[in-house]
Design a protein around this motif. Sequence first.
Motif, PDB file in Angstrom:
ATOM      1  N   SER A  86     -15.284 -13.617  -7.715  1.00  0.00           N
ATOM      2  CA  SER A  86     -15.794 -14.580  -6.725  1.00  0.00           C
ATOM      3  C   SER A  86     -16.901 -15.447  -7.291  1.00  0.00           C
ATOM      4  O   SER A  86     -17.312 -15.294  -8.415  1.00  0.00           O
ATOM      5  CB  SER A  86     -16.299 -13.844  -5.497  1.00  0.00           C
ATOM      6  OG  SER A  86     -17.363 -12.996  -5.865  1.00  0.00           O
ATOM      7  N   ASP A  93     -13.964  -7.740  -7.063  1.00  0.00           N
ATOM      8  CA  ASP A  93     -14.394  -8.780  -6.122  1.00  0.00           C
ATOM      9  C   ASP A  93     -15.622  -9.511  -6.626  1.00  0.00           C
ATOM     10  O   ASP A  93     -15.820 -10.685  -6.355  1.00  0.00           O
ATOM     11  CB  ASP A  93     -14.707  -8.168  -4.758  1.00  0.00           C
ATOM     12  CG  ASP A  93     -13.437  -7.813  -4.031  1.00  0.00           C
ATOM     13  OD1 ASP A  93     -12.518  -8.639  -4.025  1.00  0.00           O
ATOM     14  OD2 ASP A  93     -13.364  -6.705  -3.500  1.00  0.00           O
ATOM     15  N   ILE A  94     -16.461  -8.777  -7.323  1.00  0.00           N
ATOM     16  CA  ILE A  94     -17.668  -9.405  -7.849  1.00  0.00           C
ATOM     17  C   ILE A  94     -17.290 -10.397  -8.939  1.00  0.00           C
ATOM     18  O   ILE A  94     -17.749 -11.523  -8.973  1.00  0.00           O
ATOM     19  CB  ILE A  94     -18.624  -8.351  -8.442  1.00  0.00           C
ATOM     20  CG1 ILE A  94     -18.959  -7.303  -7.396  1.00  0.00           C
ATOM     21  CG2 ILE A  94     -19.869  -9.022  -8.975  1.00  0.00           C
ATOM     22  CD1 ILE A  94     -19.997  -6.312  -7.845  1.00  0.00           C
ATOM     23  N   PHE A 118     -20.071 -10.130 -15.713  1.00  0.00           N
ATOM     24  CA  PHE A 118     -20.451  -9.605 -14.396  1.00  0.00           C
ATOM     25  C   PHE A 118     -21.905  -9.150 -14.389  1.00  0.00           C
ATOM     26  O   PHE A 118     -22.674  -9.411 -13.466  1.00  0.00           O
ATOM     27  CB  PHE A 118     -19.503  -8.453 -14.028  1.00  0.00           C
ATOM     28  CG  PHE A 118     -20.118  -7.385 -13.195  1.00  0.00           C
ATOM     29  CD1 PHE A 118     -20.480  -7.645 -11.894  1.00  0.00           C
ATOM     30  CD2 PHE A 118     -20.337  -6.120 -13.711  1.00  0.00           C
ATOM     31  CE1 PHE A 118     -21.063  -6.660 -11.110  1.00  0.00           C
ATOM     32  CE2 PHE A 118     -20.931  -5.133 -12.951  1.00  0.00           C
ATOM     33  CZ  PHE A 118     -21.291  -5.402 -11.649  1.00  0.00           C
ATOM     34  N   ASP A 160     -24.301 -11.961 -14.181  1.00  0.00           N
ATOM     35  CA  ASP A 160     -24.360 -12.486 -12.810  1.00  0.00           C
ATOM     36  C   ASP A 160     -25.221 -11.591 -11.927  1.00  0.00           C
ATOM     37  O   ASP A 160     -25.990 -12.066 -11.089  1.00  0.00           O
ATOM     38  CB  ASP A 160     -22.942 -12.579 -12.220  1.00  0.00           C
ATOM     39  CG  ASP A 160     -22.131 -13.691 -12.866  1.00  0.00           C
ATOM     40  OD1 ASP A 160     -22.730 -14.600 -13.469  1.00  0.00           O
ATOM     41  OD2 ASP A 160     -20.893 -13.644 -12.765  1.00  0.00           O
ATOM     42  N   LEU A 161     -25.076 -10.283 -12.117  1.00  0.00           N
ATOM     43  CA  LEU A 161     -25.834  -9.325 -11.307  1.00  0.00           C
ATOM     44  C   LEU A 161     -27.338  -9.457 -11.560  1.00  0.00           C
ATOM     45  O   LEU A 161     -28.138  -9.362 -10.621  1.00  0.00           O
ATOM     46  CB  LEU A 161     -25.351  -7.912 -11.650  1.00  0.00           C
ATOM     47  CG  LEU A 161     -25.833  -6.775 -10.755  1.00  0.00           C
ATOM     48  CD1 LEU A 161     -25.232  -6.890  -9.364  1.00  0.00           C
ATOM     49  CD2 LEU A 161     -25.470  -5.425 -11.360  1.00  0.00           C
ATOM     50  N   ILE A 204     -30.152  -6.870  -2.247  1.00  0.00           N
ATOM     51  CA  ILE A 204     -29.252  -5.707  -2.200  1.00  0.00           C
ATOM     52  C   ILE A 204     -29.140  -5.097  -3.601  1.00  0.00           C
ATOM     53  O   ILE A 204     -29.151  -3.878  -3.767  1.00  0.00           O
ATOM     54  CB  ILE A 204     -27.867  -6.101  -1.651  1.00  0.00           C
ATOM     55  CG1 ILE A 204     -27.990  -6.771  -0.276  1.00  0.00           C
ATOM     56  CG2 ILE A 204     -26.976  -4.868  -1.519  1.00  0.00           C
ATOM     57  CD1 ILE A 204     -26.691  -7.405   0.214  1.00  0.00           C
ATOM     58  N   ARG A 205     -29.046  -5.977  -4.616  1.00  0.00           N
ATOM     59  CA  ARG A 205     -29.016  -5.489  -6.007  1.00  0.00           C
ATOM     60  C   ARG A 205     -30.270  -4.682  -6.318  1.00  0.00           C
ATOM     61  O   ARG A 205     -30.197  -3.591  -6.902  1.00  0.00           O
ATOM     62  CB  ARG A 205     -28.923  -6.712  -6.945  1.00  0.00           C
ATOM     63  CG  ARG A 205     -28.763  -6.451  -8.424  1.00  0.00           C
ATOM     64  CD  ARG A 205     -30.085  -6.323  -9.204  1.00  0.00           C
ATOM     65  NE  ARG A 205     -31.205  -7.122  -8.779  1.00  0.00           N
ATOM     66  CZ  ARG A 205     -31.479  -8.357  -9.179  1.00  0.00           C
ATOM     67  NH1 ARG A 205     -30.681  -8.976 -10.017  1.00  0.00           N
ATOM     68  NH2 ARG A 205     -32.579  -8.968  -8.745  1.00  0.00           N
ATOM     69  N   GLY A 213     -31.364 -14.707  -3.397  1.00  0.00           N
ATOM     70  CA  GLY A 213     -31.177 -14.510  -1.965  1.00  0.00           C
ATOM     71  C   GLY A 213     -30.834 -13.074  -1.612  1.00  0.00           C
ATOM     72  O   GLY A 213     -31.372 -12.130  -2.185  1.00  0.00           O
ATOM     73  N   ARG A 214     -29.914 -12.929  -0.675  1.00  0.00           N
ATOM     74  CA  ARG A 214     -29.588 -11.614  -0.127  1.00  0.00           C
ATOM     75  C   ARG A 214     -28.986 -10.706  -1.197  1.00  0.00           C
ATOM     76  O   ARG A 214     -29.267  -9.515  -1.246  1.00  0.00           O
ATOM     77  CB  ARG A 214     -28.637 -11.760   1.046  1.00  0.00           C
ATOM     78  CG  ARG A 214     -29.189 -12.670   2.152  1.00  0.00           C
ATOM     79  CD  ARG A 214     -28.131 -12.978   3.214  1.00  0.00           C
ATOM     80  NE  ARG A 214     -27.468 -11.778   3.610  1.00  0.00           N
ATOM     81  CZ  ARG A 214     -28.002 -10.866   4.415  1.00  0.00           C
ATOM     82  NH1 ARG A 214     -29.172 -11.092   4.943  1.00  0.00           N
ATOM     83  NH2 ARG A 214     -27.334  -9.780   4.704  1.00  0.00           N
ATOM     84  N   ALA A 215     -28.132 -11.271  -2.038  1.00  0.00           N
ATOM     85  CA  ALA A 215     -27.487 -10.449  -3.064  1.00  0.00           C
ATOM     86  C   ALA A 215     -28.532  -9.852  -4.012  1.00  0.00           C
ATOM     87  O   ALA A 215     -28.399  -8.711  -4.445  1.00  0.00           O
ATOM     88  CB  ALA A 215     -26.462 -11.269  -3.838  1.00  0.00           C
ATOM     89  N   ARG A 216     -29.566 -10.630  -4.305  1.00  0.00           N
ATOM     90  CA  ARG A 216     -30.642 -10.113  -5.164  1.00  0.00           C
ATOM     91  C   ARG A 216     -31.327  -8.906  -4.512  1.00  0.00           C
ATOM     92  O   ARG A 216     -31.575  -7.891  -5.168  1.00  0.00           O
ATOM     93  CB  ARG A 216     -31.668 -11.220  -5.414  1.00  0.00           C
ATOM     94  CG  ARG A 216     -32.991 -10.730  -5.955  1.00  0.00           C
ATOM     95  CD  ARG A 216     -34.020 -11.846  -6.135  1.00  0.00           C
ATOM     96  NE  ARG A 216     -35.371 -11.303  -6.193  1.00  0.00           N
ATOM     97  CZ  ARG A 216     -36.357 -11.652  -5.376  1.00  0.00           C
ATOM     98  NH1 ARG A 216     -36.169 -12.568  -4.447  1.00  0.00           N
ATOM     99  NH2 ARG A 216     -37.532 -11.085  -5.487  1.00  0.00           N
ATOM    100  N   GLU A 274     -28.763 -12.780  -9.682  1.00  0.00           N
ATOM    101  CA  GLU A 274     -28.534 -13.004  -8.256  1.00  0.00           C
ATOM    102  C   GLU A 274     -29.779 -13.565  -7.585  1.00  0.00           C
ATOM    103  O   GLU A 274     -30.901 -13.267  -7.985  1.00  0.00           O
ATOM    104  CB  GLU A 274     -28.194 -11.675  -7.548  1.00  0.00           C
ATOM    105  CG  GLU A 274     -26.900 -11.021  -7.977  1.00  0.00           C
ATOM    106  CD  GLU A 274     -25.664 -11.767  -7.527  1.00  0.00           C
ATOM    107  OE1 GLU A 274     -25.781 -12.833  -6.894  1.00  0.00           O
ATOM    108  OE2 GLU A 274     -24.559 -11.267  -7.823  1.00  0.00           O
TER     109      GLU A 274
END
Lengths: 439, 439
Positions: B439, B435-436, B376, B379-380, B390-391, B385-388, B383
């Motif tokens: 998915s 969920d992270i 996990f 992956d974090l 927000i991270r 796009g948007r997830a990056r 990231e």
Amino acid sequence: MNLKENNASLEGTRIIISGGGIGGVSAALALAQKGAAVELFEKSAEFREVGAGLQIGPHGWRMLEQWGVLDIAVNAGYLPKAIQFRDAVSGDDLLRLSFDEDFERHYGGRYLVIHRSDLLSILVDAARDAGAQLLNNVKVVDAATEHEGDCVKVKAEIKDQHGLRSVEAEVLLAFDGIHSTLRKKFISDQPVPSGYVAYRGTSSLAEDKGMSELEDVLGYIGPDCHFIQYPLRCGELLNQVGVFRSKNYFDAIDNGAVPEEWGTNKELSVAYKHCHQSVQSRVDYLWKDRWWKMSDREPLDNWKKGRIILLGDAAHPPLQYLASGAVMAMEDAACIADYAADYVAENGEVNWDHILDEVQAERIPRCTRIQTTGRFWGDLWHESGRARAIRNELFRAVSGTGWYKYADWLWRYDHRERAYVKNPDLGKMPEELKDIVGS
Amino acid sequence: MNLKENNASLEGTRIIISGGGIGGVSAALALAQKGAAVELFEKSAEFREVGAGLQIGPHGWRMLEQWGVLDIAVNAGYLPKAIQFRDAVSGDDLLRLSFDEDFERHYGGRYLVIHRSDLLSILVDAARDAGAQLLNNVKVVDAATEHEGDCVKVKAEIKDQHGLRSVEAEVLLAFDGIHSTLRKKFISDQPVPSGYVAYRGTSSLAEDKGMSELEDVLGYIGPDCHFIQYPLRCGELLNQVGVFRSKNYFDAIDNGAVPEEWGTNKELSVAYKHCHQSVQSRVDYLWKDRWWKMSDREPLDNWKKGRIILLGDAAHPPLQYLASGAVMAMEDAACIADYAADYVAENGEVNWDHILDEVQAERIPRCTRIQTTGRFWGDLWHESGRARAIRNELFRAVSGTGWYKYADWLWRYDHRERAYVKNPDLGKMPEELKDIVGS
């Protein structure tokens, strides 16, 4: 009640306002309080607002206070204890920001929720008390700035039951809404559909066993949807708004077609199936006979043409995610009244060209920022997969006053500081958020 | 230096260890200090570790202290001032966690970085001083548990330059690494490639104009890549690790093929083109003659077969993102030594069946949690796009001691508390992170 200020510096100045929504009426009130001779034309037969609840953050609170209508608005509305976000799928708490003394000290105001039509009535009464002329069944169909020697005036074509006629004023404020007639004089753009649709509903709160304890603005946010709940009218009513992504809309777009009908009851019936029971169980309470296709427009870099200025939704309709559409229009109203009065106080006379330039220098970057951030904010609410989980963790991490840093630019705004005139770059999205918006 | 403890409670107990990496040698040290007669077999001609720098968090620090090798390790290594994360694309600071007095108080230890081979040498010397027999050029090729009446023993086939022979002991610890021979007796699984490849390199720090001020562990994280930098050997060396997603690997997988060669120099040459200059400019410093395809394995729910137990990477190889692979193996070593000694102290005799059961009851959920969280965590970091974005905002929001809440489970761990024995659910990913991962 006489709300006219002692310092009635715009005495004798004639102003036409097109549109009797919250923005137009607020402008009528603010300008009449400064002594201006205001005529407001509203095409509908009565002053009413569609929809139900309206959120007025501390940025709006301070204007209600300035205009002398705060107490009556608070008495008609509801003061929630906090704003809460929950994950719409798990139902888990994500964030709670208390509207407590610390909040009030920090933002110089509280957070009010009020029925749209109640607020409009209060503003209409106050504007009339201040001497503004508010007329129904009159539509401004066209307007132009005319020069006669040194004299500049705006001439508006208005249409009522007797037909067309002309009225003149020094300035015309076009508060005629997202489907503005006068905006067409500036640009031939169209509203930008978000593909999301809103259902609204009010119901009796006291008899609602599951909800009668609700004292907060409660927002469930989840993949492709959200659901907002808060009390209205001193806690008698429960206001609910369900917003979801219309599959019909996006399917049509993906097929290169213009979507015919979207956001229907049929779509509503499955829109929350992936959500927690506490959301699913509330869908029945929404009105089914009407729904709102949510749209905004692209930010416009000029709102002024001669003596005509676009304001409110006519100039800068946002998506609803920052709950600031009505307050933005109220800010426009307060801004033009204060900047005009400031100019007169300093120069002994009015100079509308200068005042309108200053108004748009302040308001365009401010409203552009709200429009672009609003889109981003909606995307953030509707994240799915990994981005949703990271968003949830971020919300948990900043729960409480940790949230202030994201809200300060929005809620601590005071047009009298002319912050955006001094630094138009405030209207840009912060560098670290650009990747979110751009992707 | 005599590191044997006064309370040499495992006196007379014969233990075989397969594998002379950091885990196996740590176990030899920890068990020899308890008085056990330890024989460790390492197939290579010398005790050495591939790679360069190794991060030892406070969870490892406390074991070095317990084993009496902390001072010598600190003298050979480097104590960074902080750990920092930056966005690899923008170069922006995201998070800084200071390894200060508050950190040391909170975690009961500091954060050490040390050359892998230096740490291994220190542990080898200490294990030998404590009386363990550490032998090179000997490979454990098979092992089985045998019962002779009431007597249970493990018999291992070992191979050296003279050929095959058997050795016996009460218990065999299989620390034979991610490509473990003895794991095949438990399961016929394979390492799980992550599709990411690591390049490493060390270079002189003092002469490195751009980096000579570096005092922290610095991690750039970005879409499909990351880049780690920290000083080693009292600040003389700069250790760098570049890890990136191999397009060749994923292209082959997508085409249903087994990728032939991936992570080559050619891929490295373009892997950081989207990154900030401060990352791109460092790629030249990486070794080009060797690279590491990063893999882990699926968590295993049983490590014990009679008197044979899998430990270290043989049992639970993680991805490297939590920088805990070596410490996990050290925890295994400390755990088996302490639990065995505790059992003897309480019962007056050793009972390996019981002890091994307790060890795996504690260690399996702990290591499973690190393995799943490690995936996990990678992956974090990667990231886009948007997830990056927000991270990034999440990292900024928890910068400083706000980070503790994410690290406590990892860094405050003490096997002597038997927290996972008491509550195996601690090994599960927290509900909000599922969920992270899923998915």
